[in-house]
Motif scaffolding. Structure first.
Motif, PDB file in Angstrom:
ATOM      1  N   LEU A  13       4.512  -6.656  12.724  1.00  0.00           N
ATOM      2  CA  LEU A  13       5.698  -7.004  13.335  1.00  0.00           C
ATOM      3  C   LEU A  13       6.910  -6.054  13.007  1.00  0.00           C
ATOM      4  CD1 LEU A  13       7.341  -9.307  14.882  1.00  0.00           C
ATOM      5  CD2 LEU A  13       7.258 -10.580  12.942  1.00  0.00           C
ATOM      6  N   ARG A  14       6.811  -5.498  12.072  1.00  0.00           N
ATOM      7  CA  ARG A  14       8.004  -4.757  11.481  1.00  0.00           C
ATOM      8  C   ARG A  14       7.871  -3.469  12.519  1.00  0.00           C
ATOM      9  NH1 ARG A  14      11.312  -5.599   7.291  1.00  0.00           N
ATOM     10  NH2 ARG A  14      11.968  -3.440   7.130  1.00  0.00           N
ATOM     11  N   GLN A  15       6.644  -2.773  12.678  1.00  0.00           N
ATOM     12  CA  GLN A  15       6.643  -1.840  13.548  1.00  0.00           C
ATOM     13  C   GLN A  15       6.662  -1.910  15.011  1.00  0.00           C
ATOM     14  OE1 GLN A  15       2.297  -0.980  12.692  1.00  0.00           O
ATOM     15  NE2 GLN A  15       2.919   0.587  10.973  1.00  0.00           N
ATOM     16  N   PHE A  16       6.568  -3.148  15.231  1.00  0.00           N
ATOM     17  CA  PHE A  16       6.880  -3.568  16.785  1.00  0.00           C
ATOM     18  C   PHE A  16       8.478  -3.596  16.991  1.00  0.00           C
ATOM     19  CE2 PHE A  16       7.822  -6.902  20.116  1.00  0.00           C
ATOM     20  CZ  PHE A  16       7.169  -6.202  21.143  1.00  0.00           C
ATOM     21  N   LEU A  17       8.958  -4.175  16.188  1.00  0.00           N
ATOM     22  CA  LEU A  17      10.413  -4.068  16.166  1.00  0.00           C
ATOM     23  C   LEU A  17      11.080  -2.755  15.933  1.00  0.00           C
ATOM     24  CD1 LEU A  17      11.109  -7.237  14.149  1.00  0.00           C
ATOM     25  CD2 LEU A  17      11.392  -7.056  16.492  1.00  0.00           C
ATOM     26  N   ALA A  18      10.639  -1.829  15.381  1.00  0.00           N
ATOM     27  CA  ALA A  18      10.902  -0.542  15.312  1.00  0.00           C
ATOM     28  C   ALA A  18      10.472   0.278  16.312  1.00  0.00           C
ATOM     29  CB  ALA A  18      10.587  -0.014  13.950  1.00  0.00           C
ATOM     30  N   GLY A  19       9.753  -0.071  17.245  1.00  0.00           N
ATOM     31  CA  GLY A  19       9.191   0.605  18.294  1.00  0.00           C
ATOM     32  C   GLY A  19       8.351   1.480  18.180  1.00  0.00           C
ATOM     33  N   THR A  20       7.521   1.533  16.786  1.00  0.00           N
ATOM     34  CA  THR A  20       6.234   2.292  16.525  1.00  0.00           C
ATOM     35  C   THR A  20       4.944   1.743  17.187  1.00  0.00           C
ATOM     36  OG1 THR A  20       6.115   1.525  14.363  1.00  0.00           O
ATOM     37  CG2 THR A  20       7.520   3.507  14.635  1.00  0.00           C
ATOM     38  N   MET A  26       4.139  -0.023  20.253  1.00  0.00           N
ATOM     39  CA  MET A  26       4.528  -0.226  21.684  1.00  0.00           C
ATOM     40  C   MET A  26       4.161  -1.895  22.373  1.00  0.00           C
ATOM     41  SD  MET A  26       6.414   2.122  21.788  1.00  0.00           S
ATOM     42  CE  MET A  26       7.042   1.658  23.296  1.00  0.00           C
ATOM     43  N   GLU A  27       3.097  -2.441  21.752  1.00  0.00           N
ATOM     44  CA  GLU A  27       2.799  -3.670  22.452  1.00  0.00           C
ATOM     45  C   GLU A  27       1.981  -4.723  21.378  1.00  0.00           C
ATOM     46  OE1 GLU A  27      -1.206  -2.155  24.887  1.00  0.00           O
ATOM     47  OE2 GLU A  27       0.654  -2.816  25.948  1.00  0.00           O
ATOM     48  N   LEU A  28       1.857  -5.872  21.581  1.00  0.00           N
ATOM     49  CA  LEU A  28       1.262  -6.820  20.970  1.00  0.00           C
ATOM     50  C   LEU A  28      -0.181  -7.145  21.415  1.00  0.00           C
ATOM     51  CD1 LEU A  28       4.137  -9.054  20.286  1.00  0.00           C
ATOM     52  CD2 LEU A  28       3.453  -7.392  18.545  1.00  0.00           C
ATOM     53  N   LEU A  29      -0.951  -7.493  20.564  1.00  0.00           N
ATOM     54  CA  LEU A  29      -2.381  -7.961  21.222  1.00  0.00           C
ATOM     55  C   LEU A  29      -2.177  -9.069  22.025  1.00  0.00           C
ATOM     56  CD1 LEU A  29      -4.311  -7.884  17.819  1.00  0.00           C
ATOM     57  CD2 LEU A  29      -4.346  -6.083  19.673  1.00  0.00           C
ATOM     58  N   PRO A  30      -3.168  -9.093  23.266  1.00  0.00           N
ATOM     59  CA  PRO A  30      -2.983 -10.172  24.161  1.00  0.00           C
ATOM     60  C   PRO A  30      -3.282 -11.679  23.586  1.00  0.00           C
ATOM     61  CG  PRO A  30      -5.099  -8.887  24.404  1.00  0.00           C
ATOM     62  CD  PRO A  30      -4.285  -8.178  23.400  1.00  0.00           C
ATOM     63  N   HIS A  31      -2.806 -12.565  24.110  1.00  0.00           N
ATOM     64  CA  HIS A  31      -3.085 -14.014  23.799  1.00  0.00           C
ATOM     65  C   HIS A  31      -3.243 -14.868  25.219  1.00  0.00           C
ATOM     66  CE1 HIS A  31      -3.281 -18.049  22.256  1.00  0.00           C
ATOM     67  NE2 HIS A  31      -1.721 -18.447  22.713  1.00  0.00           N
ATOM     68  N   ARG A  89       0.086 -14.281  26.892  1.00  0.00           N
ATOM     69  CA  ARG A  89       1.418 -14.533  26.058  1.00  0.00           C
ATOM     70  C   ARG A  89       1.403 -13.874  25.026  1.00  0.00           C
ATOM     71  NH1 ARG A  89       0.908 -19.683  28.703  1.00  0.00           N
ATOM     72  NH2 ARG A  89       2.381 -20.023  30.333  1.00  0.00           N
ATOM     73  N   PRO A  90       1.207 -12.419  24.718  1.00  0.00           N
ATOM     74  CA  PRO A  90       1.244 -11.910  23.595  1.00  0.00           C
ATOM     75  C   PRO A  90       2.435 -12.236  22.751  1.00  0.00           C
ATOM     76  CG  PRO A  90       1.785 -10.358  25.266  1.00  0.00           C
ATOM     77  CD  PRO A  90       1.467 -11.592  25.801  1.00  0.00           C
TER      78      PRO A  90
END
Length: 258
Positions: free
Chosen positions: A51-58, A60-65, A72-73
């Motif tokens: 989550l911290r990497q996602f918020l920092a931009g490193t 780029m996307e979350l796993l699908p759900h 709704r990832p």
């Protein structure tokens, strides 16, 4: 003695890890979705890192759900279920790891499915009630004179329209009631003038608009108007007036050698 101390320290580390890093849910438990950013069916410090990497931009996307046929990832990272993904979700995960909260909110698809109402304001839906996963079709009412359809506004964060800016739209029913409102905006018509000036560039249909040509350059004289969207009574006059139609109008002053 030293060996006993090492064993004791190892046991303490194992106990700490068991408390701070929950294992994958058992078959009798609901597999976590919120908080499971890494997709390993567990919520632990690995997800905090994701989550911290996602918020920092490193990252780029979350796993699908897959939630009733809609991907709704963001649900994975929206740990506090407030509809946004930010540092509040990191804090929520840390509270879970520290035992300050017992669990994270369930995703809509994890709750018991039930029939829910569909409300379309200033429009209509093909059904009044729907089960989660059903496709609902929307039709906006015809706009009043001088207005045009703008977009659908939905009160549910879990109902994702295929095209919110289309009068005819669809969405997959979530496990909750959904209310949608068709909104409209006033039509703004424009008078575009090249080498001239209009006294009203955004008139309403029916308004009288007067346009004047710019003064010709040395060695030139005014020749006439080229118009699109309106028919002028006298294209040879440097100053013309017309009644604004229900469309945009373009006029261009033309010049020739004097």
């Amino acid at each position: 003695m030293r060996q006993s101390i090492r064993v004791l320290l190892l046991l303490l580390v194992l106990v700490f890890c068991a408390a701070a890093f929950p294992l994958t849910a058992s078959a009798a438990e609901i597999v976590p979705i919120r908080g499971d950013c890494s997709g390993d069916e567990a919520v632990n410090m690995k997800d905090v890192l994701f989550l911290r990497q996602f918020l920092a931009g490193t990252l780029m996307e979350l796993l699908p759900h897959d939630c009733y046929g809609v991907n709704r990832p963001f649900v994975r990272a929206d740990c506090n279920a407030d509809g946004a993904v930010n540092m509040k979700d990191v804090l929520t995960l840390r509270k879970l790891m520290a035992g300050l909260i017992d669990e994270l909110p369930l995703c809509s698809c994890q709750e018991e499915a039930a029939l829910h109402t569909v409300t379309a304001i200033k429009g209509s839906a093909n059904v009044d009630e729907a089960m989660p996963g059903d496709t609902v079709f929307l039709t906006a009412d015809l706009p009043e004179a001088g207005y045009e359809f703008d977009r659908w506004i939905c009160d549910s964060k879990n109902a994702m329209l295929d095209d919110a800016q289309s009068e005819l739209a669809t969405f997959v029913m979530p496990n909750e009631a959904v209310s949608l409102t068709a909104t409209y905006k006033k039509i703004v018509y424009t008078v575009y003038v090249i080498d001239g000036e209009a006294d009203n560039v955004h008139p309403n249909p029916g308004d009288v608009v007067t346009v004047r040509a710019n003064k010709p350059h040395p060695g030139e004289k005014f020749d006439g108007w080229a118009a699109d969207g309106v028919t002028l009574d006298d294209t040879s006059s440097e100053t013309v007036s017309f009644v604004m139609p229900e469309c945009n109008v373009s006029l261009m002053a033309t010049y020739c050698e004097a």
